[in-house]
Structure formats: C-alpha cells, structure tokens
Design a protein around this motif. Structure first.
Motif, PDB file in Angstrom:
ATOM      1  N   UNK A  24       0.802  -1.235   0.000  1.00  0.00           N
ATOM      2  CA  UNK A  24       0.000   0.000   0.000  1.00  0.00           C
ATOM      3  C   UNK A  24       0.829   1.277   0.000  1.00  0.00           C
ATOM      4  N   UNK A  25       2.091   1.183   0.381  1.00  0.00           N
ATOM      5  CA  UNK A  25       2.930   2.380   0.447  1.00  0.00           C
ATOM      6  C   UNK A  25       2.651   3.263   1.641  1.00  0.00           C
ATOM      7  N   UNK A  26       2.082   2.684   2.702  1.00  0.00           N
ATOM      8  CA  UNK A  26       1.761   3.446   3.915  1.00  0.00           C
ATOM      9  C   UNK A  26       1.612   2.481   5.082  1.00  0.00           C
ATOM     10  N   UNK A  27       1.497   3.053   6.281  1.00  0.00           N
ATOM     11  CA  UNK A  27       1.227   2.225   7.458  1.00  0.00           C
ATOM     12  C   UNK A  27      -0.204   1.702   7.384  1.00  0.00           C
ATOM     13  N   UNK A  28      -0.445   0.481   7.839  1.00  0.00           N
ATOM     14  CA  UNK A  28      -1.822  -0.016   7.875  1.00  0.00           C
ATOM     15  C   UNK A  28      -2.660   0.780   8.870  1.00  0.00           C
ATOM     16  N   UNK A  29      -3.934   0.937   8.563  1.00  0.00           N
ATOM     17  CA  UNK A  29      -4.823   1.632   9.496  1.00  0.00           C
ATOM     18  C   UNK A  29      -5.423   0.621  10.484  1.00  0.00           C
ATOM     19  N   UNK A  30      -6.191   1.121  11.425  1.00  0.00           N
ATOM     20  CA  UNK A  30      -6.761   0.270  12.466  1.00  0.00           C
ATOM     21  C   UNK A  30      -7.643  -0.843  11.930  1.00  0.00           C
ATOM     22  N   UNK A  31      -8.470  -0.537  10.926  1.00  0.00           N
ATOM     23  CA  UNK A  31      -9.356  -1.564  10.357  1.00  0.00           C
ATOM     24  C   UNK A  31      -8.569  -2.681   9.688  1.00  0.00           C
ATOM     25  N   UNK A  32      -7.484  -2.331   8.987  1.00  0.00           N
ATOM     26  CA  UNK A  32      -6.649  -3.342   8.331  1.00  0.00           C
ATOM     27  C   UNK A  32      -5.982  -4.238   9.369  1.00  0.00           C
ATOM     28  N   UNK A  33      -5.511  -3.663  10.450  1.00  0.00           N
ATOM     29  CA  UNK A  33      -4.873  -4.456  11.506  1.00  0.00           C
ATOM     30  C   UNK A  33      -5.898  -5.368  12.174  1.00  0.00           C
ATOM     31  N   UNK A  78      -2.509 -15.164  30.755  1.00  0.00           N
ATOM     32  CA  UNK A  78      -2.340 -15.298  32.200  1.00  0.00           C
ATOM     33  C   UNK A  78      -2.066 -13.953  32.858  1.00  0.00           C
ATOM     34  N   UNK A  79      -1.733 -12.935  32.050  1.00  0.00           N
ATOM     35  CA  UNK A  79      -1.402 -11.633  32.585  1.00  0.00           C
ATOM     36  C   UNK A  79       0.072 -11.481  32.907  1.00  0.00           C
ATOM     37  N   UNK A  80       0.852 -12.529  32.689  1.00  0.00           N
ATOM     38  CA  UNK A  80       2.293 -12.507  32.952  1.00  0.00           C
ATOM     39  C   UNK A  80       2.974 -11.538  31.988  1.00  0.00           C
ATOM     40  N   UNK A  81       3.720 -10.583  32.503  1.00  0.00           N
ATOM     41  CA  UNK A  81       4.375  -9.587  31.656  1.00  0.00           C
ATOM     42  C   UNK A  81       5.767  -9.995  31.211  1.00  0.00           C
ATOM     43  N   UNK A  82       6.300 -11.079  31.727  1.00  0.00           N
ATOM     44  CA  UNK A  82       7.680 -11.438  31.424  1.00  0.00           C
ATOM     45  C   UNK A  82       7.891 -11.811  29.964  1.00  0.00           C
ATOM     46  N   UNK A  83       6.861 -12.270  29.271  1.00  0.00           N
ATOM     47  CA  UNK A  83       7.029 -12.619  27.863  1.00  0.00           C
ATOM     48  C   UNK A  83       6.198 -11.734  26.934  1.00  0.00           C
ATOM     49  N   UNK A  84       5.662 -10.630  27.461  1.00  0.00           N
ATOM     50  CA  UNK A  84       4.846  -9.711  26.663  1.00  0.00           C
ATOM     51  C   UNK A  84       5.717  -8.991  25.634  1.00  0.00           C
ATOM     52  N   UNK A  85       5.156  -8.776  24.452  1.00  0.00           N
ATOM     53  CA  UNK A  85       5.883  -8.138  23.355  1.00  0.00           C
ATOM     54  C   UNK A  85       5.059  -7.003  22.764  1.00  0.00           C
ATOM     55  N   UNK A  86       5.752  -6.079  22.103  1.00  0.00           N
ATOM     56  CA  UNK A  86       5.106  -5.018  21.341  1.00  0.00           C
ATOM     57  C   UNK A  86       5.572  -5.111  19.899  1.00  0.00           C
ATOM     58  N   UNK A  87       4.622  -5.069  18.989  1.00  0.00           N
ATOM     59  CA  UNK A  87       4.939  -4.933  17.572  1.00  0.00           C
ATOM     60  C   UNK A  87       4.652  -3.467  17.254  1.00  0.00           C
ATOM     61  N   UNK A  88       5.683  -2.756  16.819  1.00  0.00           N
ATOM     62  CA  UNK A  88       5.581  -1.329  16.568  1.00  0.00           C
ATOM     63  C   UNK A  88       5.909  -1.057  15.103  1.00  0.00           C
ATOM     64  N   UNK A  89       5.074  -0.281  14.442  1.00  0.00           N
ATOM     65  CA  UNK A  89       5.335   0.121  13.055  1.00  0.00           C
ATOM     66  C   UNK A  89       5.238   1.646  12.981  1.00  0.00           C
TER      67      UNK A  89
END
Length: 193
Positions: A24-33, A78-89
């Motif tokens: 698309x040549x742009x960041x995906x919008x909320x609906x696409x995600x 489980x709510x455990x934060x030790x393996x939580x990840x963020x995907x950032x674009x």
C-alpha cells in the motif's frame, strides 16, 4: 496453529505488516490491523476510541493505531508480563524508511532476548533495507518451528549469520533444512516452495 506465546503471533504479524506496507505504500490503518488479527483466529472483544482488544485462548492483544505509528501489545492471557511483546510500526523520516520492530513490552521483566532484526522498508521504492527472518510457527512431533520460505532463508544467509537464532540470539544447530535452538527451544524450518 495455536498461538501459545506472544512470540508466536508477533513474528507472523510483523511479516503481514511488512507485506501491507510494501503493497500500500503506507502504514496499515486500524481496520486493516483488526482484519489481520481476525485471520489469526483472535476474537475481537472491545473496540473503543482508537483501542482494539483481541483475544485467543492463550494471548490477548491491545492495538493502538495512529496516523504516525501503530502499536500492538501482545500479552499472555495469564497476565504474565515477562514474555509480553510489542509490535511497533512507524515511518522514520530521518532514515526515510518504514520500520516494523518487535520489542519486549517490559524490558525489566523480560525473560528472553529478542534477537529479531527489525523490518526496514525504503519509503521511496518500498524495498527491504534489512534482513528480517520472519515467518509463521508450525507444530510438529519434533517441536515448534518458525517456518520461513526459501527467499527469506537466502536473504538471511546473504546478510546475516544462519547459526544465530533469529528469535532469541542463541546458537542454532542445523540438520538439513531444520535448525534447533537450545536456548529458546524453538526450531527454524526452511519450507521448500
């Protein structure tokens, strides 16, 4: 494939974001995600004021789409934060590139090492400027494998070190087209086309 841990969603989701940005040549919008997350069999449980929450049996996602960046937090159910990840674009104007990164959501408690190379896409010709090793996970009798295609493997071999685990940075032991990592327990499998 069941998504047992956040990493099992983060890698294929980052790959899909890469494909969407190039197409698309742009960041995906909320609906696409949101549509992409549904493809991973995640149920949408909340949509309110720019926040979307999706859940599966083992993971929960929080999506924060904005025009200039996109953040998807992936947590264990489980709510455990030790393996939580963020995907950032985001679009980095100084680098003149779109970036997709997978980062620990809580660096203080994160148990592993993210050895993943970020996706860097040139914002002029929309070609990759990095060598990310992304794919999807498959479960076999020998364990759980990150399945990558031959094109990704060739790019990895040319630009990086195929004896280093792309997930945790540990050492890989190859047998044919499969590799095993003793550090994180995942394997890497090259899927022939």
């Amino acid at each position: 494939m069941k998504l047992y841990e956040p990493i099992m969603l983060a890698l294929p989701l980052a790959e899909r974001l890469e494909e969407l940005i190039i197409a698309t040549g742009r960041l995906p919008n909320g609906d696409e995600v949101r549509e992409e997350l549904k493809k991973f069999n995640l149920e949408e449980s909340c949509l309110d004021r720019g926040l979307a929450i999706h859940r599966g049996r083992f993971i929960i996602t929080l999506t924060f789409p904005r025009e200039e960046h996109l953040i998807i937090d992936i947590l264990s159910s489980t709510g455990e934060l030790s393996d939580a990840l963020e995907v950032i674009a985001y679009h980095d104007r100084e680098l003149e590139a779109y970036i997709v990164e997978i980062l620990p959501a809580n660096e203080l408690e994160f148990e592993g090492n993210i050895g993943l190379e970020p996706v860097i896409i040139d914002d002029k010709n929309f070609e990759l400027k990095s060598n990310p090793v992304l794919g999807y996970f498959e479960e076999h009798e020998n364990g759980i494998f990150l399945a990558i295609d031959e094109k990704t493997y060739r790019r990895w071999k040319t630009g990086g070190n195929t004896s280093t685990c792309p997930i945790c940075g540990g050492e890989l032991a190859w047998r044919g087209n499969e590799a095993y990592c003793r550090d994180c327990g995942y394997g890497v499998r090259v899927v022939r086309e």
